[in-house]
Design a protein around this motif. Structure first.
Motif, PDB file in Angstrom:
ATOM      1  N   SER A  70       8.163 -12.478  -8.768  1.00  0.00           N
ATOM      2  CA  SER A  70       8.077 -11.289  -7.913  1.00  0.00           C
ATOM      3  C   SER A  70       8.979 -10.168  -8.430  1.00  0.00           C
ATOM      4  N   GLU A  71      10.114 -10.528  -9.022  1.00  0.00           N
ATOM      5  CA  GLU A  71      10.992  -9.507  -9.606  1.00  0.00           C
ATOM      6  C   GLU A  71      10.295  -8.806 -10.778  1.00  0.00           C
ATOM      7  N   ARG A  72       9.495  -9.536 -11.520  1.00  0.00           N
ATOM      8  CA  ARG A  72       8.742  -8.938 -12.627  1.00  0.00           C
ATOM      9  C   ARG A  72       7.589  -8.071 -12.118  1.00  0.00           C
ATOM     10  N   ILE A  73       6.945  -8.502 -11.029  1.00  0.00           N
ATOM     11  CA  ILE A  73       5.882  -7.690 -10.430  1.00  0.00           C
ATOM     12  C   ILE A  73       6.463  -6.373  -9.924  1.00  0.00           C
ATOM     13  N   ALA A  74       7.640  -6.445  -9.297  1.00  0.00           N
ATOM     14  CA  ALA A  74       8.300  -5.237  -8.795  1.00  0.00           C
ATOM     15  C   ALA A  74       8.565  -4.261  -9.939  1.00  0.00           C
ATOM     16  N   ALA A  75       8.926  -4.783 -11.109  1.00  0.00           N
ATOM     17  CA  ALA A  75       9.199  -3.919 -12.258  1.00  0.00           C
ATOM     18  C   ALA A  75       7.967  -3.133 -12.677  1.00  0.00           C
ATOM     19  N   ILE A  76       6.805  -3.771 -12.616  1.00  0.00           N
ATOM     20  CA  ILE A  76       5.560  -3.085 -12.971  1.00  0.00           C
ATOM     21  C   ILE A  76       5.276  -1.953 -11.988  1.00  0.00           C
ATOM     22  N   TYR A  77       5.470  -2.228 -10.702  1.00  0.00           N
ATOM     23  CA  TYR A  77       5.232  -1.186  -9.696  1.00  0.00           C
ATOM     24  C   TYR A  77       6.177  -0.003  -9.895  1.00  0.00           C
ATOM     25  N   GLU A  78       7.436  -0.289 -10.164  1.00  0.00           N
ATOM     26  CA  GLU A  78       8.397   0.807 -10.315  1.00  0.00           C
ATOM     27  C   GLU A  78       8.150   1.581 -11.602  1.00  0.00           C
ATOM     28  N   ALA A  79       7.624   0.898 -12.628  1.00  0.00           N
ATOM     29  CA  ALA A  79       7.252   1.611 -13.850  1.00  0.00           C
ATOM     30  C   ALA A  79       6.093   2.581 -13.599  1.00  0.00           C
ATOM     31  N   ARG A  80       5.301   2.307 -12.562  1.00  0.00           N
ATOM     32  CA  ARG A  80       4.189   3.193 -12.202  1.00  0.00           C
ATOM     33  C   ARG A  80       4.613   4.298 -11.244  1.00  0.00           C
ATOM     34  N   GLY A  81       5.897   4.313 -10.865  1.00  0.00           N
ATOM     35  CA  GLY A  81       6.397   5.354  -9.984  1.00  0.00           C
ATOM     36  C   GLY A  81       6.465   4.990  -8.513  1.00  0.00           C
ATOM     37  N   TYR A  82       6.137   3.744  -8.166  1.00  0.00           N
ATOM     38  CA  TYR A  82       6.239   3.295  -6.784  1.00  0.00           C
ATOM     39  C   TYR A  82       7.697   3.081  -6.417  1.00  0.00           C
ATOM     40  N   THR A  83       7.994   3.136  -5.127  1.00  0.00           N
ATOM     41  CA  THR A  83       9.312   2.759  -4.616  1.00  0.00           C
ATOM     42  C   THR A  83       9.164   1.557  -3.688  1.00  0.00           C
ATOM     43  N   LYS A  84      10.210   0.760  -3.624  1.00  0.00           N
ATOM     44  CA  LYS A  84      10.169  -0.458  -2.834  1.00  0.00           C
ATOM     45  C   LYS A  84      10.327  -0.153  -1.353  1.00  0.00           C
ATOM     46  N   SER A  85       9.463  -0.727  -0.539  1.00  0.00           N
ATOM     47  CA  SER A  85       9.567  -0.602   0.914  1.00  0.00           C
ATOM     48  C   SER A  85      10.240  -1.853   1.473  1.00  0.00           C
ATOM     49  N   THR A  86      11.206  -1.650   2.344  1.00  0.00           N
ATOM     50  CA  THR A  86      11.878  -2.798   2.958  1.00  0.00           C
ATOM     51  C   THR A  86      11.040  -3.422   4.059  1.00  0.00           C
ATOM     52  N   SER A  87      10.003  -2.728   4.481  1.00  0.00           N
ATOM     53  CA  SER A  87       9.142  -3.227   5.553  1.00  0.00           C
ATOM     54  C   SER A  87       7.697  -3.282   5.094  1.00  0.00           C
ATOM     55  N   ILE A  88       7.027  -4.367   5.415  1.00  0.00           N
ATOM     56  CA  ILE A  88       5.614  -4.502   5.088  1.00  0.00           C
ATOM     57  C   ILE A  88       4.778  -3.449   5.816  1.00  0.00           C
ATOM     58  N   LYS A  89       5.283  -2.936   6.928  1.00  0.00           N
ATOM     59  CA  LYS A  89       4.550  -1.968   7.739  1.00  0.00           C
ATOM     60  C   LYS A  89       4.444  -0.608   7.063  1.00  0.00           C
ATOM     61  N   ASP A  90       5.400  -0.280   6.174  1.00  0.00           N
ATOM     62  CA  ASP A  90       5.425   1.046   5.550  1.00  0.00           C
ATOM     63  C   ASP A  90       4.780   1.073   4.169  1.00  0.00           C
TER      64      ASP A  90
END
Length: 373
Positions: free
Chosen positions: A17-37
């Motif tokens: 999951s840490e590696r998946i997060a890296a791909i998202y952030e490389a695409r310009g996404y930011t991490k949401s602390t809540s699944i609702k957002d």
């Protein structure tokens, strides 16, 4: 755009999951602390037990209802459930998975994630470092060879480089991750490196570079603690014990799955050791590594397990003195040898009774004594 990852399962899934997060952030996404957002919700799945699968289906069902109600959300499913589906050659399993979760927008195989981006770590000082993926052992109860495939080792120097980078970023603690870290390197070219051959049942079974990898990581300034999970008893070489004993940076806590304390049950599980061999290994560890503590995995209610066979597990656990146990009630898993050959003939009520006995014997006793770890 925001992403949120829900992770089910083991430390290997957390690292994924840490590696998946890296791909998202490389695409310009930011991490949401809540699944609702979140705009994208990634569900990293586990299927080691039916209960884990059911939790995934429940979460995806709830997200699908939100989607139907008008929420603009992309649902991505990855991890072990997808891994098994794409490896099933007829395509029927992937078709069934899509039928069960029609609201899912993408089924993402972990093989497409890779190691091109530095993982987004979830801890500021402790890093999970995968060194192998997959397993060649085919224990009869286990789906890992089907969900993650055959064992593949990461390149030795790539792992070292990652650990050096972690030290430069002020990480002090690394945990090396694999389904069987002891066999790390058995599939790599061993030119110009010392090889340790694992001896089992009087034969040289496999070559491994794991003791050498540990020794090299111990030389890195700034890395103060090194853990590893998980180890199979039959690949735990004398050289590995010596390496741990000689390097104070390596944790004095070892996780060593037992699964059962009965020789016949171990044979049906396709575990390549006897209770006596397991106890002999524990004796070596305790003799050569002062203050070592041992945790374990135990399955209760495996196919055909009698009360006498279960009691053999209780007796062995009492003799060893585990400080912690991950105790599971046997769960029948599709594609495994146990599913094909044996009957899941121990009742849920009896499994639960046996689970409670082991839980009290190991975990609750250690919790009360302050020795649980």
């Amino acid at each position: 755009m925001k992403y949120h990852i829900v992770t089910f399962g083991c430390a290997a899934n957390v690292a994924d999951s840490e590696r998946i997060a890296a791909i998202y952030e490389a695409r310009g996404y930011t991490k949401s602390t809540s699944i609702k957002d979140a705009d994208d919700v990634v569900v990293n799945t586990c299927m080691i037990k039916q209960q884990a699968e059911d939790r995934v289906y429940g979460l995806v069902y709830n997200l699908a209802r939100e989607k139907e109600a008008g929420r603009n959300i992309k649902i991505v499913v990855t991890g072990c459930m997808v891994g098994m589906a794409i490896r099933e050659k007829t395509g029927k399993m992937l078709t069934l998975l899509k039928k069960k979760m029609p609201a899912v927008d993408e089924f993402l195989p972990m093989e497409e994630v890779g190691f091109d981006h530095a993982p987004v770590r979830t801890n500021a000082t402790h890093a999970l470092v995968p060194i192998t993926n997959g397993c060649n052992n085919f224990c009869s109860f286990c789906v890992v060879p089907f969900t993650r495939g055959r064992e593949v080792s990461r390149v030795f120097d790539d792992i070292l480089l990652e650990c050096y980078q972690l030290a430069s970023q002020k990480f002090t603690h690394v945990t090396l991750i694999g389904q069987n870290v002891n066999s790390y390197g058995s599939d790599l070219s061993t030119a110009n490196r010392k090889i340790t051959y694992v001896k089992h049942l009087g034969r040289l079974r496999i070559p491994t570079l794991f003791p050498q990898l540990l020794s090299e990581i111990c030389k890195i300034n700034g890395i103060e603690m090194i853990d590893f999970i998980s180890s199979n008893p039959w690949d735990f070489s004398d050289e590995l014990i010596k390496t741990i004993a000689n390097n104070p940076k390596i944790s004095r806590h070892i996780h060593l799955p037992l699964q059962s304390g009965d020789s016949e049950v171990l044979r049906r599980m396709n575990r390549w050791y006897t209770p006596d061999e397991y106890k002999a290994l524990i004796s070596k560890l305790k003799t050569q590594i002062p203050n070592v503590t041992i945790s374990t995995d135990i399955i209760v209610g495996f196919c055909g397990e009698t009360e006498e066979q279960f009691q053999n597990t209780v007796d062995l656990a009492q003799e060893v003195g585990f400080t912690k146990a991950y105790v599971s009630m046997y769960s029948d898993r599709v594609m495994t040898a146990a599913h094909k050959v044996y009957q899941d003939d121990v009742s849920h009520q009896e499994k639960k009774r046996r689970w409670q006995i082991i839980e009290e014997l190991i975990n609750k006793t250690n919790l009360r004594a302050g020795t649980y770890r």
